[in-house]
Write an enzyme that holds these catalytic residues in place. Structure first.
Site, PDB file in Angstrom:
ATOM      1  N   ARG A 115      15.633   3.588   4.540  1.00 23.17           N
ATOM      2  CA  ARG A 115      15.818   2.626   3.459  1.00 23.17           C
ATOM      3  C   ARG A 115      17.085   3.140   2.806  1.00 23.17           C
ATOM      4  O   ARG A 115      17.135   4.254   2.281  1.00 23.17           O
ATOM      5  CB  ARG A 115      14.624   2.644   2.488  1.00 23.17           C
ATOM      6  CG  ARG A 115      14.867   1.916   1.159  1.00 23.17           C
ATOM      7  CD  ARG A 115      15.123   0.430   1.374  1.00 23.17           C
ATOM      8  NE  ARG A 115      15.181  -0.311   0.118  1.00 23.17           N
ATOM      9  CZ  ARG A 115      16.301  -0.556  -0.576  1.00 23.17           C
ATOM     10  NH1 ARG A 115      17.451  -0.089  -0.151  1.00 23.17           N
ATOM     11  NH2 ARG A 115      16.254  -1.267  -1.679  1.00 23.17           N
ATOM     12  N   HIS A 129      20.320   3.818  -2.504  1.00 21.06           N
ATOM     13  CA  HIS A 129      20.380   2.709  -3.480  1.00 21.06           C
ATOM     14  C   HIS A 129      19.792   3.136  -4.813  1.00 21.06           C
ATOM     15  O   HIS A 129      19.219   4.220  -4.938  1.00 21.06           O
ATOM     16  CB  HIS A 129      19.594   1.507  -2.945  1.00 21.06           C
ATOM     17  CG  HIS A 129      18.105   1.738  -2.963  1.00 21.06           C
ATOM     18  ND1 HIS A 129      17.463   2.606  -2.109  1.00 21.06           N
ATOM     19  CD2 HIS A 129      17.119   1.219  -3.745  1.00 21.06           C
ATOM     20  CE1 HIS A 129      16.169   2.609  -2.360  1.00 21.06           C
ATOM     21  NE2 HIS A 129      15.923   1.785  -3.353  1.00 21.06           N
ATOM     22  N   HIS A 163      17.987   1.031  -8.656  1.00 19.78           N
ATOM     23  CA  HIS A 163      17.605  -0.258  -9.253  1.00 19.78           C
ATOM     24  C   HIS A 163      17.351  -0.096 -10.745  1.00 19.78           C
ATOM     25  O   HIS A 163      17.225   1.016 -11.252  1.00 19.78           O
ATOM     26  CB  HIS A 163      16.397  -0.885  -8.557  1.00 19.78           C
ATOM     27  CG  HIS A 163      15.517   0.094  -7.847  1.00 19.78           C
ATOM     28  ND1 HIS A 163      14.691   0.963  -8.505  1.00 19.78           N
ATOM     29  CD2 HIS A 163      15.381   0.375  -6.522  1.00 19.78           C
ATOM     30  CE1 HIS A 163      14.064   1.721  -7.621  1.00 19.78           C
ATOM     31  NE2 HIS A 163      14.465   1.400  -6.405  1.00 19.78           N
ATOM     32  N   GLU A 167      10.549   3.212  -9.910  1.00 17.19           N
ATOM     33  CA  GLU A 167       9.809   3.032  -8.659  1.00 17.19           C
ATOM     34  C   GLU A 167       8.774   4.131  -8.478  1.00 17.19           C
ATOM     35  O   GLU A 167       9.100   5.310  -8.535  1.00 17.19           O
ATOM     36  CB  GLU A 167      10.802   3.063  -7.494  1.00 17.19           C
ATOM     37  CG  GLU A 167      10.184   3.247  -6.122  1.00 17.19           C
ATOM     38  CD  GLU A 167      11.254   3.341  -5.022  1.00 17.19           C
ATOM     39  OE1 GLU A 167      12.214   2.554  -5.050  1.00 17.19           O
ATOM     40  OE2 GLU A 167      11.130   4.215  -4.147  1.00 17.19           O
ATOM     41  N   HIS A 206      18.690   7.050  -4.754  1.00 14.52           N
ATOM     42  CA  HIS A 206      17.813   7.772  -3.821  1.00 14.52           C
ATOM     43  C   HIS A 206      17.843   7.109  -2.448  1.00 14.52           C
ATOM     44  O   HIS A 206      18.385   6.010  -2.302  1.00 14.52           O
ATOM     45  CB  HIS A 206      16.377   7.794  -4.366  1.00 14.52           C
ATOM     46  CG  HIS A 206      15.836   6.428  -4.679  1.00 14.52           C
ATOM     47  ND1 HIS A 206      16.100   5.783  -5.867  1.00 14.52           N
ATOM     48  CD2 HIS A 206      15.049   5.577  -3.959  1.00 14.52           C
ATOM     49  CE1 HIS A 206      15.497   4.605  -5.870  1.00 14.52           C
ATOM     50  NE2 HIS A 206      14.861   4.444  -4.717  1.00 14.52           N
ATOM     51  N   GLU A 259      13.179  -6.881  -4.166  1.00 14.41           N
ATOM     52  CA  GLU A 259      13.847  -5.947  -3.262  1.00 14.41           C
ATOM     53  C   GLU A 259      15.220  -6.473  -2.832  1.00 14.41           C
ATOM     54  O   GLU A 259      16.037  -5.735  -2.305  1.00 14.41           O
ATOM     55  CB  GLU A 259      12.973  -5.696  -2.029  1.00 14.41           C
ATOM     56  CG  GLU A 259      12.676  -6.984  -1.281  1.00 14.41           C
ATOM     57  CD  GLU A 259      11.843  -6.797  -0.041  1.00 14.41           C
ATOM     58  OE1 GLU A 259      11.632  -5.653   0.360  1.00 14.41           O
ATOM     59  OE2 GLU A 259      11.425  -7.814   0.522  1.00 14.41           O
ATOM     60  N   HIS A 271     -15.593  -2.740 -15.919  1.00 14.53           N
ATOM     61  CA  HIS A 271     -14.782  -1.925 -16.827  1.00 14.53           C
ATOM     62  C   HIS A 271     -13.535  -2.693 -17.222  1.00 14.53           C
ATOM     63  O   HIS A 271     -13.262  -3.779 -16.689  1.00 14.53           O
ATOM     64  CB  HIS A 271     -14.372  -0.612 -16.125  1.00 14.53           C
ATOM     65  CG  HIS A 271     -13.400  -0.821 -15.007  1.00 14.53           C
ATOM     66  ND1 HIS A 271     -13.777  -1.286 -13.756  1.00 14.53           N
ATOM     67  CD2 HIS A 271     -12.045  -0.687 -14.939  1.00 14.53           C
ATOM     68  CE1 HIS A 271     -12.708  -1.393 -12.982  1.00 14.53           C
ATOM     69  NE2 HIS A 271     -11.646  -1.042 -13.665  1.00 14.53           N
ATOM     70  N   HIS A 308      -9.241  -1.840 -18.883  1.00 12.80           N
ATOM     71  CA  HIS A 308      -8.239  -0.829 -19.227  1.00 12.80           C
ATOM     72  C   HIS A 308      -7.636  -1.198 -20.574  1.00 12.80           C
ATOM     73  O   HIS A 308      -6.934  -2.206 -20.684  1.00 12.80           O
ATOM     74  CB  HIS A 308      -7.164  -0.755 -18.141  1.00 12.80           C
ATOM     75  CG  HIS A 308      -7.756  -0.427 -16.797  1.00 12.80           C
ATOM     76  ND1 HIS A 308      -8.146   0.838 -16.454  1.00 12.80           N
ATOM     77  CD2 HIS A 308      -8.100  -1.223 -15.764  1.00 12.80           C
ATOM     78  CE1 HIS A 308      -8.678   0.816 -15.242  1.00 12.80           C
ATOM     79  NE2 HIS A 308      -8.664  -0.421 -14.793  1.00 12.80           N
ATOM     80  N   GLU A 367      -3.582  -4.045 -14.950  1.00 21.36           N
ATOM     81  CA  GLU A 367      -3.826  -3.260 -13.725  1.00 21.36           C
ATOM     82  C   GLU A 367      -3.240  -4.000 -12.532  1.00 21.36           C
ATOM     83  O   GLU A 367      -3.511  -5.183 -12.335  1.00 21.36           O
ATOM     84  CB  GLU A 367      -5.337  -3.064 -13.524  1.00 21.36           C
ATOM     85  CG  GLU A 367      -5.691  -2.470 -12.162  1.00 21.36           C
ATOM     86  CD  GLU A 367      -7.203  -2.370 -11.933  1.00 21.36           C
ATOM     87  OE1 GLU A 367      -7.956  -2.253 -12.921  1.00 21.36           O
ATOM     88  OE2 GLU A 367      -7.621  -2.412 -10.756  1.00 21.36           O
ATOM     89  N   HIS A 382     -13.477  -6.439 -15.390  1.00 23.53           N
ATOM     90  CA  HIS A 382     -13.599  -6.754 -13.965  1.00 23.53           C
ATOM     91  C   HIS A 382     -14.401  -5.657 -13.286  1.00 23.53           C
ATOM     92  O   HIS A 382     -14.589  -4.578 -13.867  1.00 23.53           O
ATOM     93  CB  HIS A 382     -12.214  -6.877 -13.317  1.00 23.53           C
ATOM     94  CG  HIS A 382     -11.332  -5.680 -13.535  1.00 23.53           C
ATOM     95  ND1 HIS A 382     -10.610  -5.484 -14.694  1.00 23.53           N
ATOM     96  CD2 HIS A 382     -11.093  -4.580 -12.773  1.00 23.53           C
ATOM     97  CE1 HIS A 382      -9.958  -4.341 -14.633  1.00 23.53           C
ATOM     98  NE2 HIS A 382     -10.239  -3.757 -13.475  1.00 23.53           N
TER      99      HIS A 382
END
Ligand SMILES: *[C@@H]1O[C@H](CO)[C@@H](O)[C@H](O)[C@H]1NC(C)=O
Ligand SMILES: *[C@@H]1O[C@H](CO)[C@@H](O)[C@H](O)[C@H]1NC(C)=O
Length: 476
Positions: free
Chosen positions: A170, A173, A175, A179, A218, A240, A354, A356, A361, A400
């Site tokens: 890859r 590059h 961004h 990531e 990276h 991407e 539960h 968050h 999520e 959920h």
């Protein structure tokens, strides 16, 4: 009329008009009606043809549990049901078609929702199998993504699934988004240089994690056996297609400027790529990582700020229905807003109800078959079915569960944008609330309330047997 018959008609009329001495008339295309019909077809007319024959009769069978009280809402297994129907208990009706039985069989809770579903939540499912693949050069690999183009309400995070064949890259590059990544298979060499000139290089394998902060350049290279990984970005609109690639940066700066900047003649850039490489074949990385370990005066990135976490070497915490392990900034500080759990749920068991409290999520299903009901206030609930390769998205504090409805373990990754992983358990909440309050509110018996847990179960046990017994019990 056949083409041949039409041809004969045309020829005959041509001949007859030629004989009559007049130019050939354009033949009447009786065999091919015009694009539009007569205006007379609009509205009622006694001559309209209406059939009252019952042609919509559907042959079908119900799955175990399908005729139970709809509020019981067991999972309906349509795998061996020929024409699954939108029926649950006393509700619904047959679907004579058109329909796509294969897709319906994979989404039984959408076709025949539990009676407890109501309204329509955000779209909380995206199968990566429906994503468009971006194919790398010279059979070097591919990638595919999920972002707000396909899941408009998944605003906080986006995912990219990527394959690098042995030795493929890859491209170098960076961004705008940060990531975070989980290795799904194989191994890779990753490297980066930060804003202080500190350098990073490491090899990661299936189950390991990395993090590259926004803007830090990276690259990733598949090792001997190649690899596949899942990238998660802290921006739901990430694409991407919009990263800063070394090839494009060089292709879009004047060569005189590159020459001045890097203090080499312009001819040094005669062979640079004319456009993006993105995913492309490379020369094998040396086995000895030291050979690629470059450091400047700032030295390597220290352990406290390192970009990789060897999560595969962390043993999972076992609970009754499976296992869980967490990596978040408490142990991997550089990934400052990424908190993740890798969860394994045994057949019949369930990641408990539960929510968050601090983040949406983003979830990726790695193995098995599961379902989840997403509840959104005031009273909206939609149940979705998931398989390996699907993305799920549950907004902050929307409760959920994730129920294993298959015969093999369900394995999935939960990712939050939070400084530590946290959730609130429905069972523990009620188990730690005065029984009097719970009883007054939910009209439950003292005996029922006494069974509520005081510790968070995370995953509740269950078994395939119980599930089938439950289904059968209500069928008979
Ligand atoms: C990794 O790849 C191998 C080879 O294709 C495959 O057998 C294995 O199931 C893969 N699995 C996962 C999920 O790790
Ligand atoms: C790279 O070299 C530095 C010393 O300059 C060392 O601290 C670091 O551990 C090396 N990294 C690897 C991956 O070998």
């Amino acid at each position: 009329m056949t083409r041949l018959a039409f041809g004969l008609l045309y020829t005959a009329s041509f001949i007859s008009s030629a004989i009559a001495g007049s130019p050939p008339a354009v033949p009447q295309r009786a065999a091919n009606p015009p694009l539009r019909g007569s205006p007379d077809l609009a509205g009622y007319d006694p001559s309209n043809i209406i059939s009252d024959e019952d042609t919509t009769k559907v042959e079908y069978e119900l799955a175990p549990g399908q005729s139970d009280d709809a509020k019981i809402g067991v999972f309906l297994n349509f795998d061996n049901i020929e024409h699954p129907q939108p029926i649950r208990g006393a509700k619904g009706g047959t679907d004579p078609g058109p329909r796509n039985d294969a897709l319906s069989a994979m989404n039984s809770d959408l076709l025949a929702p539990p009676g407890t579903d109501h309204g329509q939540t955000i779209s909380a499912k995206w199968p990566m199998a429906l994503s468009h693949s971006k194919l790398g050069l010279d059979s070097a690999g591919w990638s595919r993504q999920q972002n707000t183009n396909v899941m408009p309400d998944a605003k906080l995070m986006a995912g990219v699934d990527m394959r690098l064949e042995p030795h493929a890259y890859r491209e170098l590059h960076w961004h705008v988004a940060s990531e975070w990544a989980l290795m799904l298979n194989g191994s890779a060499r990753i490297q980066a240089v930060d804003e202080d000139g500190q350098t990073f290089i490491d090899d990661v394998s299936k189950g390991d994690v990395w993090f590259f902060p926004a803007g830090v350049p990276h690259s990733i290279q598949g090792l001997e056996g190649g690899c596949e990984f899942m990238l998660v970005f802290d921006d739901g609109a990430f694409s991407e297609d919009n990263t800063f690639l070394a090839s494009e940066v060089f292709a879009h700066n004047p060569k005189s400027v590159l020459s001045k900047n890097l203090e080499v003649p312009t001819s040094a850039f005669d062979n640079i790529p004319s456009g993006e490489l993105f995913i492309f074949p490379g020369t094998p990385a040396p086995k000895d990582i030291e050979k690629q370990n470059i450091t400047g005066s700032a030295g390597p990135i220290p352990k406290s700020k390192t970009y990789s976490y060897h999560w595969s070497e962390q043993e999972a915490h076992r609970v009754a229905g499976g296992s869980v392990k967490i990596v978040d900034p408490l142990t991997f500080p550089i990934a400052k807003d990424f908190s993740a759990a890798l969860v394994s749920v045994k057949p019949g068991a369930m990641r408990e109800i539960h929510w968050h409290p601090s983040s949406d999520e983003w979830t990726f299903f790695i193995a098995g078959k599961a379902r989840a009901t997403l509840f959104t206030p005031p009273n909206v609930a939609t149940t979705y079915d998931y398989s390996a390769g699907d993305v799920a998205y549950f907004p902050q504090s929307n409760n959920h569960y994730i129920e294993n409805v298959g015969d093999t373990d369900v394995i999935f990754l939960e990712v939050l944008q939070a400084d530590h992983f946290s959730d609130i358990s429905l069972g523990q909440w009620l188990g730690l609330t005065s029984p009097q309050i719970v009883k007054d509110t939910l009209k439950l018996s003292d005996e029922t309330i006494s069974k509520f847990p005081k510790e968070k179960p995370l995953i509740v046990a269950g078994s395939r047997e119980t599930r089938e017994k439950l289904a059968v019990q209500f069928v008979s």
